[in-house]
Design an enzyme around this catalytic site. Structure first.
Site: not given
Ligand code: DQA
Length: 163
Positions: A30, A108
């Site tokens: 992230y 995502h």
């Molecule tokens: C997410 C991917 C999801 O699997 C995870 O639970 C998140 C972040 C992403 O931005 O990559 O909280 O949505």
């Protein structure tokens, strides 16, 4: 109903559960920047890159699913939604998106295709105009461009009313 010529599209950038922890949680997926930095990145870059499109951005994050569903229910022209883990678990969110017929792009930060099996399923994606993942903050920016293009293309079509 057509979009009035000078009225900007009201677009919600909605971040779901645990996205308030950006910059502190699993940085390999992230990144190191915070949710506030994401917000200011999108404000700046959308002015630079999407200045041909009349858009007005609003930002929302919640770890409370009920608040999240309520925010989505306001009369947005479109949305960029990162539901976080609700992507893979929440039938309630998917049902709300189906009922609202909200025009949205699912985004995502991480490349979920390369991650655990349980992240391979999105309950929401079927209701989105498209999904963008793996580009960090630029997933949102690319989503915004796609959404703005879609809204412009469909602006003379009648707006879908909730089911
Ligand atoms: C997410 C991917 C999801 O699997 C995870 O639970 C998140 C972040 C992403 O931005 O990559 O909280 O949505």
């Amino acid at each position: 109903m057509n979009q009035a010529p000078d009225k900007p599209y009201e677009i919600l950038i909605a971040n779901g559960v645990n996205l308030d922890l950006l910059g502190r949680r699993e940085k390999q997926y992230y990144g190191t920047q915070s949710l506030l930095e994401l917000q200011s990145y999108l404000e700046t870059k959308s002015k630079d890159l999407l200045n041909k499109f009349p858009i007005s951005l609003s930002f929302f994050q919640s770890n409370d699913e009920s608040q999240f569903l309520s925010e989505l229910s306001k009369p947005w022209d479109g949305a960029i939604i990162n539901p976080g883990a609700w992507t893979h678990t929440s039938l309630a969110l998917a049902d709300r998106l189906a009922a609202l017929r909200l025009c949205f792009v699912e985004v995502h930060l991480s490349k979920i295709a390369e991650r655990e099996e349980f992240r391979q399923r999105s309950y929401c994606a079927v209701h989105a105009i498209g999904t963008i993942c793996g580009l960090g903050f630029d997933s949102y920016l690319a989503g915004l461009l796609a959404l703005a293009l879609h809204l412009e293309k469909t602006k003379s079509e009648p707006k879908a009313s909730p089911n």
